[in-house]
Design a protein around this motif. Structure first.
Motif, PDB file in Angstrom:
ATOM      1  N   HIS A   1      51.410 -11.668-139.400  1.00  0.00           N
ATOM      2  CA  HIS A   1      52.319 -11.537-138.264  1.00  0.00           C
ATOM      3  C   HIS A   1      52.515 -12.845-137.493  1.00  0.00           C
ATOM      4  O   HIS A   1      53.323 -12.892-136.562  1.00  0.00           O
TER       5      HIS A   1
ATOM      6  N   LEU B   1      56.079 -14.317-136.143  1.00  0.00           N
ATOM      7  CA  LEU B   1      57.135 -13.306-136.036  1.00  0.00           C
ATOM      8  C   LEU B   1      57.590 -13.096-134.600  1.00  0.00           C
ATOM      9  O   LEU B   1      58.640 -12.489-134.368  1.00  0.00           O
TER      10      LEU B   1
ATOM     11  N   ILE C   1      49.008  -8.321-133.779  1.00  0.00           N
ATOM     12  CA  ILE C   1      50.426  -8.189-134.100  1.00  0.00           C
ATOM     13  C   ILE C   1      51.326  -8.787-133.028  1.00  0.00           C
ATOM     14  O   ILE C   1      52.314  -9.459-133.325  1.00  0.00           O
TER      15      ILE C   1
ATOM     16  N   SER D   1      52.733 -11.239-130.334  1.00  0.00           N
ATOM     17  CA  SER D   1      52.710 -12.697-130.222  1.00  0.00           C
ATOM     18  C   SER D   1      52.390 -13.159-128.803  1.00  0.00           C
ATOM     19  O   SER D   1      52.838 -12.536-127.829  1.00  0.00           O
TER      20      SER D   1
ATOM     21  N   MET E   1      46.095  -8.858-140.939  1.00  0.00           N
ATOM     22  CA  MET E   1      47.213  -8.570-140.041  1.00  0.00           C
ATOM     23  C   MET E   1      47.596  -9.777-139.181  1.00  0.00           C
ATOM     24  O   MET E   1      48.778 -10.031-138.946  1.00  0.00           O
TER      25      MET E   1
ATOM     26  N   TYR F   1      62.936  -8.362-136.464  1.00  0.00           N
ATOM     27  CA  TYR F   1      61.667  -9.054-136.740  1.00  0.00           C
ATOM     28  C   TYR F   1      61.293  -8.965-138.220  1.00  0.00           C
ATOM     29  O   TYR F   1      60.369  -9.633-138.670  1.00  0.00           O
TER      30      TYR F   1
ATOM     31  N   ILE G   1      56.589 -11.190-132.129  1.00  0.00           N
ATOM     32  CA  ILE G   1      56.771  -9.788-131.789  1.00  0.00           C
ATOM     33  C   ILE G   1      56.292  -9.509-130.357  1.00  0.00           C
ATOM     34  O   ILE G   1      55.147  -9.792-130.023  1.00  0.00           O
TER      35      ILE G   1
END
Length: 335
Positions: free
Chosen positions: A273, A276, A318, A320, A269, A223, A278
């Motif tokens: 992010h 990404l 953060i 997803s 943040m 990532y 995540i």
């Protein structure tokens, strides 16, 4: 309502102990991944029963002393409820089974008592996600302190996420018993963690160690694959923005978002992010690793608790809504 024994089994589940133990059916994938270090099991690698006993003792001591977690265990040792000794016996059975030792769970503990399945005993525990995340970070510190390698902590962490949905309640209740400042063990409750731990040099070491771990972690690193490539942030910029964030988090002279010590602007943040992809599993893995880093770098258990509480608050920014599994871990690599 679930019993305290069931809650300790839940904590065990957080590290996938329950995925091969507390549930009525074993999760062989988790077990195989957790025990594969060549042909040697983790149980044998770390010295067998004495190490299992120490890890369990340290983990339970931490749980019962933690103002955020302990209220969920309030009836332990009271009449008509399980004793601490019984809880530890079942956890030792779970750890032994997870680490490839001579045990099966459910089954009889070394106290000769029957440990029951995980699914049933979670009912009614009302465990919030923040408590789950808090314990995961603490556990990383326990494993690190008790001599488990980073790779093997990563192996255990890799199995954590699969248990969270079974442990966190759909109707959680906040039972925290923490007073304001309870996470700060310093004699001066007004002293910031930034000042308590020596300021910028400690923040720099924590960030350096954390980033080194992230970029070497087969589960997390994909990532961050663009870091250091053309038209993307450098490792130095990543670290400097994290230094700004940790300084602010620990009560130091900083505001995040803001300008870092390299004179560059660090954005919020959520923005940084976005895209990404995540998953929550990767966030949870990092939380555990961070607990180990903080412990190694001299942060007390109480203050790790304080930081863990703040970290949990960033999760929604953060993780997803459309996560993608990008793991680069091969079987047996510790990811």
């Amino acid at each position: 309502m679930g019993s305290p024994r069931s809650l300790l089994c839940a904590w065990a589940g957080m590290v996938a102990l329950a995925s091969v133990g507390c549930s009525s059916s074993s999760n062989n994938t988790a077990k195989d991944a957790a025990t594969e270090t060549g042909s040697q099991s983790l149980y044998d690698k770390y010295g067998g029963a004495p190490t299992v006993k120490k890890v369990v003792d340290d983990a339970v001591t931490g749980l019962l002393a933690d103002c955020q977690v302990a209220p969920y265990l309030a009836s332990i040792g009271t009449p008509n409820h399980d004793s601490v000794d019984r809880l530890k016996g079942c956890l030792r059975l779970q750890f032994t089974a997870l680490m490839g030792g001579p045990a099966k769970y459910p089954g009889k503990s070394d106290n000769g008592e029957m440990c029951v399945d995980m699914k049933t005993i979670h009912t009614g525990l009302q465990i919030p996600g923040t408590v789950f995340d808090k314990f995961v970070m603490d556990l990383g510190g326990v494993l690190k302190t008790d001599g488990v390698s980073d790779d093997d902590i990563a192996t255990i962490a890799g199995a954590v996420a699969g248990t969270k949905a079974d442990i966190v309640s759909p109707s959680p209740v906040d039972k925290t018993a923490c007073d304001a400042g309870a996470g700060d063990s310093s004699s001066d409750a007004t002293q910031s963690l930034f000042d308590k731990y020596g300021g910028a040099p400690t923040v720099k070491k924590v960030v350096d160690d954390a980033v080194t771990g992230l970029l070497a972690d087969c589960q997390v690193a994909p990532y961050l694959a663009s870091v250091g490539t053309p038209n993307h942030d450098s490792v130095d910029r990543l670290k400097s923005c994290l230094r700004l964030q940790f300084t602010a988090l620990m009560g130091g002279p900083a505001t995040y978002p803001g300008t870092n010590d390299n004179g560059e602007m660090c954005v919020d943040m959520k923005t940084i992010h976005t895209g990404l992809q995540i998953p929550g599993t990767v966030f949870d893995k990092f939380v555990m690793d961070l607990g180990g880093v903080l412990k190694t770098d001299g942060v007390s258990d109480d203050d790790i608790t304080t930081i863990a509480g703040a970290v949990a608050g960033t999760k929604t920014d953060i993780v997803s809504p459309t996560p993608v599994d990008k793991t680069a871990c091969d079987a047996g690599t510790g990811g």
